[in-house]
Design a protein around this motif. Structure first.
Motif, mmCIF file in Angstrom:
data_model
loop_
_atom_site.group_PDB
_atom_site.id
_atom_site.type_symbol
_atom_site.label_atom_id
_atom_site.label_comp_id
_atom_site.label_asym_id
_atom_site.label_seq_id
_atom_site.Cartn_x
_atom_site.Cartn_y
_atom_site.Cartn_z
ATOM 1 N N VAL A 110 -11.636 0.989 -6.220
ATOM 2 C CA VAL A 110 -11.432 0.687 -4.801
ATOM 3 C C VAL A 110 -11.192 -0.808 -4.610
ATOM 4 N N MET A 111 -11.987 -1.642 -5.280
ATOM 5 C CA MET A 111 -11.797 -3.089 -5.157
ATOM 6 C C MET A 111 -10.442 -3.523 -5.707
ATOM 7 N N ALA A 112 -10.031 -2.956 -6.828
ATOM 8 C CA ALA A 112 -8.737 -3.311 -7.414
ATOM 9 C C ALA A 112 -7.603 -3.008 -6.442
ATOM 10 N N ALA A 113 -7.708 -1.881 -5.743
ATOM 11 C CA ALA A 113 -6.684 -1.532 -4.752
ATOM 12 C C ALA A 113 -6.709 -2.516 -3.591
ATOM 13 N N GLY A 114 -7.917 -2.851 -3.102
ATOM 14 C CA GLY A 114 -8.024 -3.771 -1.979
ATOM 15 C C GLY A 114 -7.560 -5.172 -2.305
ATOM 16 N N GLU A 115 -7.770 -5.614 -3.535
ATOM 17 C CA GLU A 115 -7.403 -6.977 -3.919
ATOM 18 C C GLU A 115 -5.893 -7.184 -3.968
ATOM 19 N N LEU A 116 -5.119 -6.111 -3.957
ATOM 20 C CA LEU A 116 -3.663 -6.241 -3.941
ATOM 21 C C LEU A 116 -3.127 -6.605 -2.562
ATOM 22 N N ALA A 117 -3.984 -6.505 -1.540
ATOM 23 C CA ALA A 117 -3.547 -6.717 -0.162
ATOM 24 C C ALA A 117 -3.405 -8.203 0.154
ATOM 25 N N GLU A 118 -2.507 -8.498 1.086
ATOM 26 C CA GLU A 118 -2.286 -9.868 1.529
ATOM 27 C C GLU A 118 -3.102 -10.200 2.772
ATOM 28 N N ASP A 161 2.291 6.602 -5.979
ATOM 29 C CA ASP A 161 2.728 5.212 -6.110
ATOM 30 C C ASP A 161 3.607 4.803 -4.928
ATOM 31 N N LEU A 162 4.473 5.706 -4.489
ATOM 32 C CA LEU A 162 5.335 5.418 -3.341
ATOM 33 C C LEU A 162 4.499 5.151 -2.093
ATOM 34 N N LEU A 163 3.492 5.997 -1.856
ATOM 35 C CA LEU A 163 2.644 5.833 -0.675
ATOM 36 C C LEU A 163 1.809 4.564 -0.765
ATOM 37 N N GLU A 164 1.326 4.240 -1.953
ATOM 38 C CA GLU A 164 0.532 3.016 -2.101
ATOM 39 C C GLU A 164 1.354 1.776 -1.790
ATOM 40 N N ARG A 165 2.652 1.826 -2.089
ATOM 41 C CA ARG A 165 3.516 0.671 -1.818
ATOM 42 C C ARG A 165 3.938 0.592 -0.361
ATOM 43 N N THR A 166 4.163 1.754 0.251
ATOM 44 C CA THR A 166 4.810 1.763 1.562
ATOM 45 C C THR A 166 3.898 2.180 2.712
ATOM 46 N N GLU A 167 2.986 3.096 2.486
ATOM 47 C CA GLU A 167 2.153 3.601 3.580
ATOM 48 C C GLU A 167 0.818 4.102 3.039
ATOM 49 N N PRO A 168 -0.055 3.192 2.600
ATOM 50 C CA PRO A 168 -1.319 3.612 1.977
ATOM 51 C C PRO A 168 -2.216 4.443 2.890
ATOM 52 N N SER A 169 -2.065 4.291 4.204
ATOM 53 C CA SER A 169 -2.904 5.082 5.108
ATOM 54 C C SER A 169 -2.576 6.567 5.046
ATOM 55 N N ALA A 170 -1.423 6.943 4.468
ATOM 56 C CA ALA A 170 -1.037 8.350 4.369
ATOM 57 C C ALA A 170 -1.586 9.021 3.111
ATOM 58 N N ILE A 171 -2.229 8.250 2.235
ATOM 59 C CA ILE A 171 -2.727 8.822 0.983
ATOM 60 C C ILE A 171 -3.782 9.891 1.236
ATOM 61 N N MET A 172 -4.595 9.707 2.282
ATOM 62 C CA MET A 172 -5.595 10.719 2.605
ATOM 63 C C MET A 172 -4.939 12.075 2.827
ATOM 64 N N ASP A 173 -3.905 12.120 3.679
ATOM 65 C CA ASP A 173 -3.215 13.386 3.938
ATOM 66 C C ASP A 173 -2.606 13.952 2.660
ATOM 67 N N TRP A 174 -2.040 13.085 1.849
ATOM 68 C CA TRP A 174 -1.434 13.505 0.588
ATOM 69 C C TRP A 174 -2.474 14.165 -0.313
ATOM 70 N N ASP A 175 -3.618 13.521 -0.481
ATOM 71 C CA ASP A 175 -4.653 14.067 -1.351
ATOM 72 C C ASP A 175 -5.206 15.390 -0.824
ATOM 73 N N ALA A 188 -8.438 0.083 0.571
ATOM 74 C CA ALA A 188 -9.743 0.516 0.070
ATOM 75 C C ALA A 188 -10.073 1.927 0.545
ATOM 76 N N ILE A 189 -9.817 2.193 1.818
ATOM 77 C CA ILE A 189 -10.093 3.533 2.349
ATOM 78 C C ILE A 189 -9.161 4.552 1.710
ATOM 79 N N GLY A 190 -7.885 4.188 1.581
ATOM 80 C CA GLY A 190 -6.941 5.115 0.966
ATOM 81 C C GLY A 190 -7.320 5.448 -0.460
ATOM 82 N N ARG A 191 -7.770 4.451 -1.229
ATOM 83 C CA ARG A 191 -8.159 4.726 -2.606
ATOM 84 C C ARG A 191 -9.431 5.577 -2.655
#
Length: 354
Positions: free
Chosen positions: A124-132, A264-278, A141-144
């Protein structure tokens, strides 16, 4: 550093109070293993340690008042509106406003899962640290965390069958087209196949039924219900057909690789949609913890047919007393109704604008 609010308890002696005291005492006696990042934090009250001085965002290892370990992300402000958070049996994920400011915390409720929980936290931290920005860090973090929804609740007991893998891959290929045309959230909202709906995709003005077949098989697709190709009032209906064939390594891709491509596409473009995807993947029976390396697949470009008057089908309503209709549909009979994705997409674009 943030400070946790302290709760008050009654000092009136009672059997319940003594029982609670024994439980608290038992929790305080639990020793956090020395090889974990929570080692050295005091059990029995809120205690914290910053994860790293070089981290972009304010992450803390924490022990909560009930002796549960946690990961905390300290925030400058709470998001508005507050996003949905995962609801997992052995995890608690919540926002909380403390004297030192708002936080998001992920708390482990089952200490037996400590090693796996540490892996989750670091991911989760690794995902969050990619953010600007902080809002993006929170979103990532929530998406991961949603991607780990199988972690402590358990997944499906068995891998998907070959037929189920083919069907899911076929739907994912059409989903990718819809994501490109409409965006991730509308496309995922339209994906109703995993929930058992009659059509695989249901939009406001269109429905799409997807069929995956072996390229070398007889030119038929199997229709498993009288409702799959039944008209839907005020909606266009399309039949999408793909060839999905099993091949030997190193050719093709596994189901996991098909899933990872969209992730990977969702993480780059719309991470908030990962919940629905999963959640859609979970409904389809896919568990990321299962091994799909034994099956590799190649996929053709989807072919589309307009299901209109004269299209060869058995559709509801069927005669009284008849139900569960299954039949083979010859693709040669569908040729007059053949179209391409551009025609389908053109209608979807009009729908999206409306």
């Amino acid at each position: 550093m943030f400070r946790a609010a302290q709760s008050s308890t009654s000092s009136t002696p009672s059997a319940c109070a003594r029982c609670s005291a024994r439980k608290r005492s038992k929790r305080r006696r639990w020793v956090i293993p020395s090889d974990t990042p929570w080692s050295g934090l005091e059990v029995g009250k809120t205690d914290t340690r910053r994860v790293s001085a070089s981290a972009r965002w304010n992450w803390f290892w924490a022990v909560m008042p009930r002796a549960d370990v946690a990961l905390v992300l300290q925030l400058n402000e709470l998001p508005k509106p507050a996003p949905d958070l995962p609801k997992l049996r052995n995890l608690e994920i919540r926002f909380q406003t403390l004297p030192g400011g708002p936080i998001l915390y992920i708390r482990l409720k089952d200490s037996a899962q400590l090693e796996l929980f540490e892996t989750l936290c670091r991911d989760v931290m690794a995902a969050g640290e990619l953010a600007e920005t902080e809002p993006e860090a929170l979103e990532r973090a929530i998406g991961r965390t949603f991607r780990w929804h199988y972690l402590l609740r358990g997944g499906k007991p068995e891998v998907l069958s070959e037929e189920a893998q083919k069907g899911l891959i076929g739907e994912i290929e059409v989903l990718k087209l819809l994501i490109a045309a409409l965006g991730a959230r509308p496309a995922l909202s339209a994906w109703t196949g995993p929930s058992g709906a009659p059509k695989d995709f249901e939009l406001r003005s269109d429905c799409i039924e997807v069929k995956a077949r072996r390229g070398a098989s007889q030119p038929f697709v199997r229709i498993t219900s009288e409702h799959q190709l039944a008209d839907v009032p005020e909606r266009r209906l399309w039949l999408g057909v793909l060839a999905v064939d099993k091949v030997q390594p190193p050719h093709g891709r596994t189901l996991t690789e098909h899933v990872d491509e969209v992730t990977d596409l969702l993480e780059r473009t719309e991470p908030s949609a990962i919940m629905d995807w999963d959640l859609h993947l979970a409904d389809a029976g896919y568990d990321a913890l299962h091994d799909y390396t034994h099956w590799r697949w190649i996929v053709s470009t989807p072919e589309f047919h307009a299901v209109t008057d004269g299209f060869p089908r058995i559709a509801a309503p069927v005669p009284l007393g008849v139900a569960g209709v299954t039949y083979a549909l010859a693709l040669s009979a569908c040729t007059p109704f053949r179209t391409d994705w551009e025609e389908v997409r053109a209608g979807l674009a009009e729908e999206d604008e409306g």
